[in-house]
Design a protein around this motif. Structure first.
Motif, PDB file in Angstrom:
ATOM      1  N   ARG A  71       0.905  -1.344   0.055  1.00  0.00           N
ATOM      2  CA  ARG A  71      -0.212   0.406  -0.005  1.00  0.00           C
ATOM      3  C   ARG A  71       0.583   1.140  -0.119  1.00  0.00           C
ATOM      4  NH1 ARG A  71      -4.569  -1.710   5.021  1.00  0.00           N
ATOM      5  NH2 ARG A  71      -5.743  -3.185   2.717  1.00  0.00           N
ATOM      6  N   ALA A  72       2.261   1.462   0.776  1.00  0.00           N
ATOM      7  CA  ALA A  72       3.157   2.598   0.513  1.00  0.00           C
ATOM      8  C   ALA A  72       3.505   2.872  -0.694  1.00  0.00           C
ATOM      9  CB  ALA A  72       3.862   1.890   2.093  1.00  0.00           C
ATOM     10  N   LYS A  73       3.612   1.494  -1.502  1.00  0.00           N
ATOM     11  CA  LYS A  73       4.357   1.969  -2.193  1.00  0.00           C
ATOM     12  C   LYS A  73       3.167   2.177  -3.481  1.00  0.00           C
ATOM     13  CE  LYS A  73       6.940  -0.983  -6.072  1.00  0.00           C
ATOM     14  NZ  LYS A  73       7.402  -2.211  -6.542  1.00  0.00           N
ATOM     15  N   LYS A  74       2.036   2.103  -3.525  1.00  0.00           N
ATOM     16  CA  LYS A  74       1.314   2.254  -4.463  1.00  0.00           C
ATOM     17  C   LYS A  74       0.497   3.802  -4.561  1.00  0.00           C
ATOM     18  CE  LYS A  74      -1.649  -2.022  -5.090  1.00  0.00           C
ATOM     19  NZ  LYS A  74      -2.501  -3.038  -4.998  1.00  0.00           N
ATOM     20  N   SER A  75       0.531   4.068  -2.781  1.00  0.00           N
ATOM     21  CA  SER A  75       0.922   5.525  -2.832  1.00  0.00           C
ATOM     22  C   SER A  75       1.963   6.547  -2.621  1.00  0.00           C
ATOM     23  CB  SER A  75       0.864   5.214  -0.733  1.00  0.00           C
ATOM     24  OG  SER A  75       0.714   7.127  -0.173  1.00  0.00           O
ATOM     25  N   ARG A  76       2.746   5.944  -3.273  1.00  0.00           N
ATOM     26  CA  ARG A  76       4.303   6.446  -3.368  1.00  0.00           C
ATOM     27  C   ARG A  76       3.810   6.985  -4.774  1.00  0.00           C
ATOM     28  NH1 ARG A  76       7.511   4.061   0.227  1.00  0.00           N
ATOM     29  NH2 ARG A  76       7.547   2.433  -1.309  1.00  0.00           N
ATOM     30  N   ASN A  77       3.841   5.864  -5.611  1.00  0.00           N
ATOM     31  CA  ASN A  77       3.087   5.887  -7.337  1.00  0.00           C
ATOM     32  C   ASN A  77       2.384   7.230  -7.562  1.00  0.00           C
ATOM     33  OD1 ASN A  77       5.219   4.013  -7.079  1.00  0.00           O
ATOM     34  ND2 ASN A  77       4.332   2.375  -7.567  1.00  0.00           N
ATOM     35  N   ALA A  78       1.421   7.083  -6.346  1.00  0.00           N
ATOM     36  CA  ALA A  78       0.418   8.120  -7.057  1.00  0.00           C
ATOM     37  C   ALA A  78       0.736   9.078  -6.620  1.00  0.00           C
ATOM     38  CB  ALA A  78      -1.079   7.456  -6.203  1.00  0.00           C
ATOM     39  N   LYS A  79       1.382   9.401  -5.899  1.00  0.00           N
ATOM     40  CA  LYS A  79       2.065  11.171  -5.941  1.00  0.00           C
ATOM     41  C   LYS A  79       3.021  11.332  -6.479  1.00  0.00           C
ATOM     42  CE  LYS A  79       1.362  10.799  -0.681  1.00  0.00           C
ATOM     43  NZ  LYS A  79       1.976  11.087   0.789  1.00  0.00           N
ATOM     44  N   ALA A  80       3.290  10.023  -7.206  1.00  0.00           N
ATOM     45  CA  ALA A  80       4.981  10.928  -8.401  1.00  0.00           C
ATOM     46  C   ALA A  80       3.917  11.102  -9.548  1.00  0.00           C
ATOM     47  CB  ALA A  80       5.822   9.488  -8.271  1.00  0.00           C
ATOM     48  N   ARG A  81       2.778  10.040  -9.898  1.00  0.00           N
ATOM     49  CA  ARG A  81       2.365  10.223 -10.929  1.00  0.00           C
ATOM     50  C   ARG A  81       1.599  11.156 -10.954  1.00  0.00           C
ATOM     51  NH1 ARG A  81       1.169   4.673 -11.189  1.00  0.00           N
ATOM     52  NH2 ARG A  81      -1.169   5.399  -9.508  1.00  0.00           N
ATOM     53  N   ALA A  82       0.646  12.157  -9.959  1.00  0.00           N
ATOM     54  CA  ALA A  82       0.058  13.353 -10.081  1.00  0.00           C
ATOM     55  C   ALA A  82       0.812  14.511  -9.627  1.00  0.00           C
ATOM     56  CB  ALA A  82      -0.774  13.884  -8.295  1.00  0.00           C
ATOM     57  N   VAL A  83       2.381  14.386  -8.816  1.00  0.00           N
ATOM     58  CA  VAL A  83       3.426  15.632  -9.340  1.00  0.00           C
ATOM     59  C   VAL A  83       4.098  15.854 -10.737  1.00  0.00           C
ATOM     60  CG1 VAL A  83       5.887  16.094  -8.597  1.00  0.00           C
ATOM     61  CG2 VAL A  83       4.450  14.985  -6.751  1.00  0.00           C
ATOM     62  N   GLU A  84       4.341  14.622 -11.393  1.00  0.00           N
ATOM     63  CA  GLU A  84       4.363  14.842 -12.835  1.00  0.00           C
ATOM     64  C   GLU A  84       3.240  15.120 -14.053  1.00  0.00           C
ATOM     65  OE1 GLU A  84       6.085  11.649 -16.203  1.00  0.00           O
ATOM     66  OE2 GLU A  84       5.615  10.474 -14.584  1.00  0.00           O
ATOM     67  N   GLN A  85       2.387  14.722 -13.331  1.00  0.00           N
ATOM     68  CA  GLN A  85       0.855  16.062 -14.548  1.00  0.00           C
ATOM     69  C   GLN A  85       1.294  16.579 -13.634  1.00  0.00           C
ATOM     70  OE1 GLN A  85      -2.456  13.957 -13.503  1.00  0.00           O
ATOM     71  NE2 GLN A  85      -4.045  14.685 -15.162  1.00  0.00           N
ATOM     72  N   ARG A  86       1.195  17.380 -12.840  1.00  0.00           N
ATOM     73  CA  ARG A  86       1.047  18.492 -12.693  1.00  0.00           C
ATOM     74  C   ARG A  86       1.973  19.570 -13.298  1.00  0.00           C
ATOM     75  NH1 ARG A  86       0.328  16.835  -7.053  1.00  0.00           N
ATOM     76  NH2 ARG A  86       2.078  17.654  -6.451  1.00  0.00           N
ATOM     77  N   HIS A  87       3.304  18.694 -13.341  1.00  0.00           N
ATOM     78  CA  HIS A  87       4.359  19.014 -14.013  1.00  0.00           C
ATOM     79  C   HIS A  87       4.413  19.467 -16.077  1.00  0.00           C
ATOM     80  CE1 HIS A  87       8.322  20.166 -15.120  1.00  0.00           C
ATOM     81  NE2 HIS A  87       8.821  19.323 -16.214  1.00  0.00           N
TER      82      HIS A  87
END
Length: 301
Positions: free
Chosen positions: A75-91
């Protein structure tokens, strides 16, 4: 019902829990698979004081603690991946929005495509370097265009950028000083009045003789420090005003102020300084540019 080996038809069948198979003891042929181990799982547990000497210290079942930890890590890994995708999308969204603003700005300013490409490259470097955090987005895009114009000798003033972006001039000035050093663009040449006169004269529909007189007049004024302390825009406006009257192609100060983006009063005040020094400024070289050139054509301030 007795299981028989399909090869040797023997009835000696054994269970192999390491592989989960039923095997023939005579020929070692697999008879069945997916065997479930129903035996106790022996694990060392903390010694407990009990009066029951026959208490079984065995424990059956899967290691729940390990499974729980595995689920938590997943679950922690999935959460980190989701945050990374959100940051990349905002960028990506910020980058796309900034590039669109730069393209629209360059189109409105009618600059070459090379300016737009250089401005976009500056903006990508700002985004990749994280220099945009906490900064005004419009000020960043305007400064990138300004830097590209300065670098390729296609001058544009702060006022022109302010009119397009509605960003205060002070904000663009501060952003210019900030990004100039961060992006390694400190070698950009300073804008001079000569860079502006060609474009202003073209917008005023003046002939080449008036443009040449204005440029020569600006150089003479710079050598004599006649307009020392004046901005390049003010110098360009005043020289064009004087040169247009000199060669009998007069343009009103109000019209020049609209094109140059400087007030009519500023142009006339600068012209007063030029007129006072006219005897030394208007050399024979300037007067020889156009046969119609005459000091008598100049208006008295």
């Amino acid at each position: 019902m007795t299981l028989l080996c399909p090869d040797c038809h023997g009835s000696s069948i054994v269970q192999d829990f390491s592989t989960g198979d039923l095997l023939c003891a005579d020929c070692n042929t697999p008879v069945g698979d997916r065997l479930v181990d129903s035996r106790s799982e022996w694990r060392r547990r903390r010694a407990q004081k009990t009066d029951d000497s026959n208490s079984d210290s065995s424990a059956t079942g899967s290691p729940l603690a390990r499974a729980a930890n595995g689920v938590g890590l997943l679950r922690a890994k999935k959460s980190r991946n989701a945050k990374a995708r959100a940051v990349e999308q905002r960028h990506e969204e910020t980058l796309e929005r900034g590039l669109e603003q730069i393209s629209a700005m360059c189109l409105a300013m009618d600059v070459p495509r090379s300016i737009e490409s250089a401005s976009c490259e500056y903006y990508r470097r700002v985004e990749s370097g994280g220099l945009h955090r906490g900064k005004n987005q419009d000020a960043i895009t305007a400064t990138c265009v300004f830097l590209a114009c300065r670098q390729q000798a296609v001058p544009r003033t702060f006022k022109e950028l302010c009119a397009l972006t509605r960003v205060p001039r002070k904000d663009i000035g501060r952003m210019f000083k900030y990004l100039k050093d961060k992006l390694g663009a400190a070698d950009t040449a300073a804008m001079s009045s000569d860079d502006l006169m060609t474009r202003y004269c073209a917008n005023l529909s003046l002939l080449e003789t008036a443009q040449e007189c204005a440029i020569l007049l600006g150089r003479m004024a710079r050598e004599r420090d006649t307009l020392a302390g004046k901005s390049p825009v003010s110098v360009a406006g005043a020289c064009i005003y004087m040169a247009s009257h000199l060669v009998a192609q007069p343009r009103d100060a109000r019209v020049i102020s609209h094109v140059a983006g400087v007030s009519e009063v500023t142009i006339k005040n600068s012209y007063k300084l030029l007129y006072a020094d006219r005897a030394l400024l208007l050399s024979s070289q300037i007067l020889a540019v156009d046969p119609a050139a005459s000091i008598a054509n100049l208006p008295i301030p």
